[in-house]
Scaffold this motif. Structure first.
Motif, mmCIF file in Angstrom:
data_model
loop_
_atom_site.group_PDB
_atom_site.id
_atom_site.type_symbol
_atom_site.label_atom_id
_atom_site.label_comp_id
_atom_site.label_asym_id
_atom_site.label_seq_id
_atom_site.Cartn_x
_atom_site.Cartn_y
_atom_site.Cartn_z
ATOM 1 N N TYR A 51 0.943 -0.967 -0.117
ATOM 2 C CA TYR A 51 -0.022 -0.033 0.176
ATOM 3 C C TYR A 51 0.897 1.345 0.013
ATOM 4 O O TYR A 51 0.426 2.294 -0.577
ATOM 5 C CB TYR A 51 -0.986 -0.127 1.122
ATOM 6 N N SER A 52 1.992 1.176 0.659
ATOM 7 C CA SER A 52 3.034 2.358 0.818
ATOM 8 C C SER A 52 3.637 2.693 -0.106
ATOM 9 O O SER A 52 4.197 4.030 -0.495
ATOM 10 C CB SER A 52 3.553 2.412 1.947
ATOM 11 N N GLU A 68 8.420 -3.142 4.398
ATOM 12 C CA GLU A 68 9.136 -2.501 5.315
ATOM 13 C C GLU A 68 10.237 -3.125 5.674
ATOM 14 O O GLU A 68 10.127 -4.508 6.372
ATOM 15 C CB GLU A 68 8.147 -2.246 6.583
ATOM 16 N N LYS A 101 15.322 2.653 14.314
ATOM 17 C CA LYS A 101 14.268 3.521 14.443
ATOM 18 C C LYS A 101 14.937 5.077 14.037
ATOM 19 O O LYS A 101 14.837 5.817 13.426
ATOM 20 C CB LYS A 101 13.169 3.473 15.409
ATOM 21 N N ARG B 102 3.255 0.486 8.929
ATOM 22 C CA ARG B 102 2.204 1.185 8.096
ATOM 23 C C ARG B 102 1.215 1.994 9.043
ATOM 24 O O ARG B 102 0.820 3.067 8.566
ATOM 25 C CB ARG B 102 1.501 -0.206 7.323
ATOM 26 N N GLU B 104 2.249 3.662 11.643
ATOM 27 C CA GLU B 104 2.751 4.759 11.876
ATOM 28 C C GLU B 104 2.949 5.782 10.560
ATOM 29 O O GLU B 104 2.387 6.854 10.623
ATOM 30 C CB GLU B 104 4.318 4.607 12.292
ATOM 31 N N LEU B 105 3.398 5.235 9.471
ATOM 32 C CA LEU B 105 3.433 6.019 8.140
ATOM 33 C C LEU B 105 2.127 6.648 7.874
ATOM 34 O O LEU B 105 2.286 7.757 7.310
ATOM 35 C CB LEU B 105 3.985 5.253 7.103
ATOM 36 N N GLU B 106 1.146 5.629 7.754
ATOM 37 C CA GLU B 106 0.036 6.167 7.013
ATOM 38 C C GLU B 106 -0.999 6.724 7.971
ATOM 39 O O GLU B 106 -2.146 7.188 7.499
ATOM 40 C CB GLU B 106 -0.739 5.019 6.176
ATOM 41 N N GLY B 145 -5.285 6.934 4.756
ATOM 42 C CA GLY B 145 -4.885 5.606 5.667
ATOM 43 C C GLY B 145 -6.154 4.932 6.409
ATOM 44 O O GLY B 145 -6.524 4.022 6.701
#
Lengths: 219, 219
Positions: A51-52, A68, A101, B102, B104-106, B145
């Motif tokens: 999706y990303s 990821e 991170k 995901r 986190e990112l989205e 998201g």
């Protein structure tokens, strides 16, 4: 056989290629090239896999996609064999994930934003929105990040402590990206430079780009 | 005794508070309040604990600091006891870390950028640089998201599959933050809304803010 959808020279793909080689799992995967410069990672077909819209993506034999880098590294690290990249004890896991991170936030991801927003990036067909001011802020953050990791490496041999780990791989990814965008490591970050020199001698790092070449037929 | 440096109502602190309660470890930590509105997380004293200047931070008994929610959750999850938040098998670990990142990112990180860049955020003394255009882009990303996670939850009961995990906690953190910034979940994300309703009934989620109150003396 598992597949890795990636782009040979990409800094994020490098993270998984290095992890694969450290775990000696190269023979268990097949590489599928996704052309970043043509924006193949932003097509509906690829977005259905991740999706990303980022590389790399691990495809398991049952068709499951794992995107990821940290997630893929966790998957690969669950295979037996040294080195353990994500930690054995609670303390190791915590410190490795923290530094991993931090290497994303303060170095690798920051350089990626700089590349995509304040340079031509992958070209006008792919970079359909850019925010140059934000990109330059992230470049400056990455330069501060280099000083931070230089300081850390003055106190310990590896990014998360006494042993090589996923966190080192992520800093290596950041310095690979810095090289690609011609963002030099500051001259006074001598410890970071020396550490990176040693890291580049590791076979997993040195051979990462040619890893996906078909083996040459011997005469 | 371990310490958690956090801010009671913060969305990122919520992730660790929920993880703590799920693992039933509340009695093993003491909370130390860091006032976000006063910018206490940007002081040199705090930056020495966490270079990135974010909450929460776990302080171990030996004085080691572990920042980043995922890292803290990995640390806590290494303690025995159900539920396992970060996965047992390679496949579970991979999928949970993917969906956690995901989320986190989205969602969560996108809303955080919106809050700090396109709203007054923590106020002018703390938000010394803002990029509103970037903030609004991230708000729109977070709304997309929400649709993505709505779709995922139509196919499986939890964010990373059949069991509650760290990835659910991160989506919960995102929706807590959305509530704080008054960014409503779109009306047609009915599955996400229903799931969030169920999540808010979990004791770990319901009691997260009052967790750090000293126990009241009984009469």
């Amino acid at each position: 056989m598992m597949k890795i959808h990636d782009w040979r020279t990409g800094p994020y793909p490098a993270r998984v290629r290095i992890a694969l080689a450290e775990k000696n799992l190269q023979s268990q995967v097949r590489f599928v090239s996704v052309d970043l410069r043509k924006g193949e990672h932003k097509t509906p077909e690829f977005l259905a896999k991740n999706y990303s819209g980022t590389l790399p993506v691990l495809e398991l034999e049952d068709g499951t996609f794992i995107a990821e880098c940290t997630a893929i590294t966790e998957y690969l690290d669950a295979f037996a064999g040294a080195p353990v990249l994500t930690g054995r004890t609670a303390r190791e896991k915590g410190l490795i994930h923290m530094m991993n991170k931090r290497a994303e936030l303060e170095l690798l991801d920051a350089i990626s934003v700089y590349f995509h927003h304040a340079t031509p990036g992958l070209g006008p067909d792919v970079e359909i929105y850019q925010n140059a001011e934000w990109g330059f802020r992230q470049r400056d953050k990455a330069l501060r990040g280099m000083h931070y990791f230089d300081d850390i490496l003055q106190r310990q041999p590896f990014v998360a402590g006494e042993a090589f780990s996923m966190a080192d791989i992520t800093v290596i990814g950041g310095l690979i990206f810095a090289g690609l965008v011609k963002l030099p490591v500051p001259a006074n970050c001598e410890t970071l430079q020396a550490w990176y020199g040693r890291m580049q001698e590791r076979p997993s790092v040195k051979n990462r780009v040619t890893m996906s070449e078909p083996a040459k037929a011997s005469i």
